[in-house]
Design an enzyme around this catalytic site. Structure first.
Site, PDB file in Angstrom:
ATOM      1  N   HIS A  55       0.831  -1.189   0.000  1.00 14.74           N
ATOM      2  CA  HIS A  55       0.000   0.000   0.000  1.00 14.74           C
ATOM      3  C   HIS A  55       0.871   1.246   0.000  1.00 14.74           C
ATOM      4  O   HIS A  55       1.904   1.311   0.669  1.00 14.74           O
ATOM      5  CB  HIS A  55      -0.925   0.002   1.221  1.00 14.74           C
ATOM      6  CG  HIS A  55      -2.112   0.884   1.045  1.00 14.74           C
ATOM      7  ND1 HIS A  55      -2.083   2.228   1.356  1.00 14.74           N
ATOM      8  CD2 HIS A  55      -3.358   0.628   0.562  1.00 14.74           C
ATOM      9  CE1 HIS A  55      -3.276   2.753   1.088  1.00 14.74           C
ATOM     10  NE2 HIS A  55      -4.059   1.806   0.604  1.00 14.74           N
ATOM     11  N   HIS A  56       0.439   2.255  -0.774  1.00 13.78           N
ATOM     12  CA  HIS A  56       1.245   3.460  -0.917  1.00 13.78           C
ATOM     13  C   HIS A  56       1.365   4.238   0.396  1.00 13.78           C
ATOM     14  O   HIS A  56       2.277   5.037   0.575  1.00 13.78           O
ATOM     15  CB  HIS A  56       0.648   4.361  -2.000  1.00 13.78           C
ATOM     16  CG  HIS A  56       1.658   5.196  -2.713  1.00 13.78           C
ATOM     17  ND1 HIS A  56       2.781   5.692  -2.112  1.00 13.78           N
ATOM     18  CD2 HIS A  56       1.707   5.635  -4.003  1.00 13.78           C
ATOM     19  CE1 HIS A  56       3.477   6.404  -2.992  1.00 13.78           C
ATOM     20  NE2 HIS A  56       2.853   6.374  -4.139  1.00 13.78           N
ATOM     21  N   SER A  57       0.441   4.022   1.317  1.00 11.34           N
ATOM     22  CA  SER A  57       0.554   4.681   2.613  1.00 11.34           C
ATOM     23  C   SER A  57       1.700   4.106   3.435  1.00 11.34           C
ATOM     24  O   SER A  57       2.168   4.736   4.385  1.00 11.34           O
ATOM     25  CB  SER A  57      -0.751   4.533   3.400  1.00 11.34           C
ATOM     26  OG  SER A  57      -1.019   3.174   3.679  1.00 11.34           O
TER      27      SER A  57
END
Length: 500
Positions: free
Chosen positions: A140-142
């Site tokens: 996930h980009h987070s």
């Protein structure tokens, strides 16, 4: 349990997640099994990796549950992970080709991650023709940005083919672990407010410089000869419509040495060559399906502002906007227009202080994030038409249990209003292009990979070396490499692709 607050950019990636637009990035790595290696080498690698349940940052970060999860989200830092859940063993019906591998990667990248676990997973995929296997990973980009993520992955690969004991990427401790201050130990909401208030003076002091850059960008965009890309300046296109959940994935592999030679002969940068190939490919594709706008498309280009020695997780990115000059027929003229645009954008960015870069990033991305949060993505004018990322990678060959990595093909995210993403990743003497898009929005998207090769051929005709060197006759064609070719010979190939 130890916790860590997400920064504002990481929170944005988390909050814009939807069923049809999961915010995940990753990569597809292919490996050549050496002669004389055990036939079950892929299984042995999986078994070896499954011996490492202990995980380090950021691979041990699980989103903390609770009432404040969406307001002040925090990571829980686990000591161990369910390693069999995160690292999985898959196979294609042998002999699997590039097309079959692309189809599997498309399906895997279409499914969202489960936040009950640390938001990442990897698949070792055996059964590729030519005695090869692949590793597909998504995260996930987070959790982390692409530059930092690739650094983490590279550390888990050996530069010595005889090194067979190296732990997997999640089991490698970071070089430095900073002690948390008393303020960081307080609840997430308090820390967020304190951080914003503490930086207020610096932000205010940087406003004049930020304003000057904005005025300069606007002046260039209004001029008759201005070629700079400007946020919200491009026409809406099919690329900027609503999307569905299924993805289509295509790849191309090129010679970095050739790109450097073309760039030197043309007096531009390698990234200008990359953007020109993307612009040429998009021009052909959109014209073919009757969707080419009269005005040029623009590209949002992520720029890392992470120091070279920074090992922290999270995101450290800003954006510049470049003109792809898709309204120009001549590839040579398009290249010069692209180069002029990127030079100006980088020049303006170089004038900004660290605080002003934060303001610039927020000002540029806030409308985009807001459109996603409010459900207006794909219904308003885009900030830019397409994201094109160029991520540097390791310069030398890397191995897993003696199997040499051939190429790294990146996979990225698409959103409402951004139905296509093009990411390029460097490795050794190659550049791996990854085209990922919405299956329903972009029909026959794999043609973008073919048209990229055709654009490269046109650049070769104008800027190629005049020494009579030969080029691959099949440049740009989406096909698998011959299984009889060694890894070294594969590297010398001009292009290779996996399409769905």
């Amino acid at each position: 349990m130890e916790t860590k607050r997400l920064n504002l950019v990481d929170m944005a990636w988390l909050n814009v997640e939807t069923e049809h637009a999961p915010m995940q990035v990753g990569g597809l790595l292919t490996f050549q099994i050496p002669d004389g290696a055990p036939k079950d080498l892929p299984r042995r690698i999986v078994e070896h990796y499954h011996q490492f349940p202990q995980a380090f940052s950021p691979w041990n970060h699980r989103l903390r549950s609770g009432a404040l999860r969406t307001v002040a989200p925090e990571w829980e830092l686990l000591n161990e992970i369910d390693v069999e859940y995160h690292f999985r063993h898959s196979a294609l019906p042998a002999p699997g080709g590039e097309r079959e591998l692309g189809e599997l990667a498309s399906r895997l990248h279409s499914h969202p991650l489960d936040f009950r676990h640390p938001p990442w997973e990897a698949h070792l995929i055996e059964g590729l023709e030519g005695n090869r296997f692949a590793i597909y990973i998504k995260l996930h980009h987070s959790l982390i940005d692409g530059v930092a993520g690739m650094r983490q992955l590279a550390k888990a690969l050996a530069d010595d083919p005889n090194d067979t004991e190296r732990p997997p990427f999640w089991a490698l401790p970071p070089k430095k672990r900073r002690k948390r201050s008393p303020d960081e130990a307080r609840p997430g909401m308090y820390r967020a407010v304190a951080e914003l208030m503490g930086g207020a003076a610096e932000q205010v002091g940087s406003l004049p410089g930020f304003a000057r850059v904005v005025r300069s960008m606007l002046k260039s965009a209004r001029s008759e000869t201005g070629t700079a890309g400007l946020p919200f300046s491009s026409a809406s296109s099919i690329l900027n419509s609503r999307i569905q959940s299924q993805r289509r994935y295509a790849t191309q592999l090129y010679s970095l040495a050739e790109f450097r030679s073309l760039a030197q002969n043309a007096g531009v940068t390698v990234n200008d060559i990359v953007l020109t190939i993307c612009g040429g490919s998009l021009r052909r594709y959109l014209r073919e399906i009757g969707e080419l706008p009269d005005r040029p498309l623009t590209a949002g280009i992520p720029v890392s502002v992470r120091p070279a020695d920074d090992q922290e997780a999270g995101n450290a990115l800003t954006f510049i906007v470049a003109n792809l000059a898709t309204d120009i027929e001549s590839t040579a003229e398009r290249l010069q227009a692209v180069a002029s645009s990127t030079r100006r954008a980088k020049h303006e960015l170089s004038k900004l202080s660290a605080a002003a870069i934060t303001q610039y990033t927020v000002a540029l991305m806030a409308p985009y994030v807001l459109s996603l949060v409010t459900g207006m993505g794909g219904r308003t004018r885009p900030v830019f038409n397409v994201t094109v990322s160029n991520v540097p990678g390791p310069e030398g060959p890397l191995y897993i249990h003696g199997a040499e990595m051939e190429a790294f093909y990146p996979t990225s995210l698409v959103t409402h209003g951004q139905a296509l993403n093009i990411t390029v990743h460097g490795y050794a003497d190659t550049l791996g292009f990854g085209f990922i898009g919405c299956r329903e929005t972009l029909p026959s998207m794999q043609r973008l990979a073919v048209y990229a090769g055709e654009t490269l051929d046109e650049l070769r005709e104008t800027y190629g070396d005049r020494d009579g060197g030969k080029k691959d006759d099949a440049a740009g064609e989406p096909k698998a490499a011959s299984s009889k070719k060694s890894t070294a010979k594969r590297r010398k190939q001009t292009t290779k692709s996996a399409t769905d």
